[in-house]
Design a protein around this motif. Sequence first.
Motif, PDB file in Angstrom:
ATOM      1  N   GLN A   1     -16.841  -5.159 -28.541  1.00 12.56           N
ATOM      2  CA  GLN A   1     -17.734  -6.248 -28.952  1.00 12.56           C
ATOM      3  C   GLN A   1     -16.967  -7.302 -29.752  1.00 12.56           C
ATOM      4  OE1 GLN A   1     -21.033  -4.617 -31.139  1.00 12.56           O
ATOM      5  NE2 GLN A   1     -21.497  -3.098 -29.574  1.00 12.56           N
TER       6      GLN A   1
ATOM      7  N   SER B   1     -33.690 -11.470 -30.774  1.00 15.00           N
ATOM      8  CA  SER B   1     -33.156 -10.185 -30.310  1.00 15.00           C
ATOM      9  C   SER B   1     -33.370  -9.077 -31.327  1.00 15.00           C
ATOM     10  CB  SER B   1     -31.659 -10.320 -30.016  1.00 15.00           C
ATOM     11  OG  SER B   1     -30.912 -10.428 -31.223  1.00 15.00           O
TER      12      SER B   1
ATOM     13  N   ASP C   1     -28.240  -8.803 -24.908  1.00 14.59           N
ATOM     14  CA  ASP C   1     -29.090  -7.881 -24.156  1.00 14.59           C
ATOM     15  C   ASP C   1     -28.593  -6.439 -24.226  1.00 14.59           C
ATOM     16  OD1 ASP C   1     -30.674 -10.010 -23.358  1.00 14.59           O
ATOM     17  OD2 ASP C   1     -29.457 -10.400 -21.575  1.00 14.59           O
ATOM     18  N   ARG C   2     -27.426  -6.229 -24.811  1.00 14.29           N
ATOM     19  CA  ARG C   2     -26.867  -4.888 -24.880  1.00 14.29           C
ATOM     20  C   ARG C   2     -27.290  -4.188 -26.162  1.00 14.29           C
ATOM     21  NH1 ARG C   2     -22.665  -3.803 -21.377  1.00 14.29           N
ATOM     22  NH2 ARG C   2     -23.015  -1.683 -22.145  1.00 14.29           N
ATOM     23  N   GLU C   3     -27.481  -2.906 -26.060  1.00 16.08           N
ATOM     24  CA  GLU C   3     -27.821  -2.108 -27.238  1.00 16.08           C
ATOM     25  C   GLU C   3     -26.567  -1.856 -28.082  1.00 16.08           C
ATOM     26  OE1 GLU C   3     -30.798  -1.189 -28.188  1.00 16.08           O
ATOM     27  OE2 GLU C   3     -31.739  -2.121 -26.445  1.00 16.08           O
ATOM     28  N   GLY C   4     -26.780  -1.592 -29.347  1.00 19.73           N
ATOM     29  CA  GLY C   4     -25.689  -1.189 -30.213  1.00 19.73           C
ATOM     30  C   GLY C   4     -24.846  -2.318 -30.760  1.00 19.73           C
ATOM     31  N   LEU C   5     -25.389  -3.532 -30.755  1.00 18.73           N
ATOM     32  CA  LEU C   5     -24.649  -4.641 -31.338  1.00 18.73           C
ATOM     33  C   LEU C   5     -24.598  -4.447 -32.848  1.00 18.73           C
ATOM     34  CD1 LEU C   5     -23.342  -7.342 -30.380  1.00 18.73           C
ATOM     35  CD2 LEU C   5     -25.440  -8.460 -31.144  1.00 18.73           C
ATOM     36  N   SER C   6     -23.403  -4.296 -33.390  1.00 17.17           N
ATOM     37  CA  SER C   6     -23.273  -3.985 -34.817  1.00 17.17           C
ATOM     38  C   SER C   6     -23.549  -5.218 -35.666  1.00 17.17           C
ATOM     39  CB  SER C   6     -21.867  -3.466 -35.114  1.00 17.17           C
ATOM     40  OG  SER C   6     -20.924  -4.522 -35.054  1.00 17.17           O
TER      41      SER C   6
ATOM     42  N   LYS D   1     -31.333  -8.436 -33.651  1.00 16.59           N
ATOM     43  CA  LYS D   1     -30.028  -7.857 -33.979  1.00 16.59           C
ATOM     44  C   LYS D   1     -29.497  -8.336 -35.333  1.00 16.59           C
ATOM     45  CE  LYS D   1     -29.887  -5.911 -29.898  1.00 16.59           C
ATOM     46  NZ  LYS D   1     -29.116  -6.435 -28.789  1.00 16.59           N
TER      47      LYS D   1
END
Length: 538
Positions: A239, A299, A264-269, A301
């Motif tokens: 990432q 999102s 759209d991706r999971e786990g974005l820190s 996030k």
Amino acid sequence: EPTALESEEAGNIETPSPLQVLPNPEVARPGSMAVQSAALCDWEASGGTSSTWMDVDDDRMQLKISRDNCELEVDLNGEVTFTDDETDIASLSAGGDLEIEETRGRASRRLVVEADRSGALERTWYVDRREQPFDAAARAWLGDIILVLFRRAGLQATERAERILARDGVEGLLEEIEQIPSDYTAGRYYAVLLSQPDLDPETVRRVVRQAAREIDSDYELARILVTVAESQPLDESVQAAYVEAAGSIDSDYEQKRVLATILDREGLSPEVARAMLRSATQISSDYELASLLVGLVESGKLDDGVTEDFFRAVATIDSDYEQRRVIDAALKQGWRDQRFLDQALQAAREIGSDYELAQLLIDVADLYPLERQIPAAYLAAAGSIDSDYELSRVLTKLVERGELSSASLAAALELALAISSDHELSGLLRRIARDYDLDEATRPAYFRAVGTLDSDFELAHVLASLLESEPLVEEDVAAVLEAALEISSDYEMSSLLVKVARSYPVSDRLRPAFMRAVDTIDSRYERDRVLRALGSEA
């Protein structure tokens, strides 16, 4: 139908090509042209001015590559295959022919290959337009040119990349991509690599960094990175590399597209989210940056720890509309802690549009804790509004939202002095009269605002609204009678004084002020109407 291709950045679209290579995994990958020197031109160099044109129609293919003062032309009738080591022509279809010519200034190299009905090949070799034997130098030249067809023209890119991957693995394919000067062709090879489902994070990270370093085309780099985001596992290290690579893209649209895709991706820190915000400040397009920031907010996030980075990015937006759109999205998403609201007010001071600023202040006012005094930043932002309508809209929202402290109400009334429209100001003052009790802190400010009204109608109606408020104290009535002296209309003055007489006892203290107001009435009828209401005689 014939197809044509022009310019490296625009195209090298994959077309059905009659060129084929016979695979042989046992044959070692050829060395790069940097080692060989038979070709007249350095076709593998990056930079400079280059273009590629291709036209394929049935079994006829024409290709032209130009670079600076060099040209390479290929004219093929039929189908051709190359040797396993990609250095020579293995066969031509019966009756087919292939002509390859390279020119640089007056120097030229030209090879004509013809196949008879049995497929036997006849080669004719020309150096500077003179026929020469097809010797070792000619074979070295042909080996160079075949690599040009693969690497710069992008012939059979997908098939060749798959062949190299099967033969030499990921390392071999990445090394080959480093030799490819065409961004489009390199992108095709990367696509083959990224289609593999079992790439480890280290490999994906290497792909991202290598592409960012070597791909000049914003479109091609964006396409590679989007493929990474959509198809590969993304640990935090990938990432971070991805966001860093996005920062090397000059196109606002492409950079936004790349960064938006990873959302759209999971786990974005959180740390990567902060890096995205920092990278976003490079986007100069207000629309693209605002769209990215709205996407980031929606999102989910982002957390409270990125407030400062968020507003640092917001501050780079010049468009008043886009800036408010971003902050509004954050408010709607639930970013409503005190720190965020305070920074939203600070950002509001940079908004030049009266409408956009007023709308933002209204949105913030809806969310601001009722128990807190309206901060100076809010009042300072409101004070920069020139429009009477927008300023009155903001101040009306303030008085409607709940019980303002005396200090906050007095500050709002001081701002109201800037409203020149009698209609807008009277509407605000009547609302305050209905909802608030004046005290020693607010009464002077209120009547200073009343004193700026020029319209007899609006002034009389404001004072009448004040008389209707409960409880009414003598100080308020005295102030009403004093302010009424500015009314020149006999009808408006008499109507107001009748209301005073009927709603409040005119004490000995108030009578002199009341009678001074009566004395300003010229109409006998209106004067008598007031005195009858008072129960006195002239």
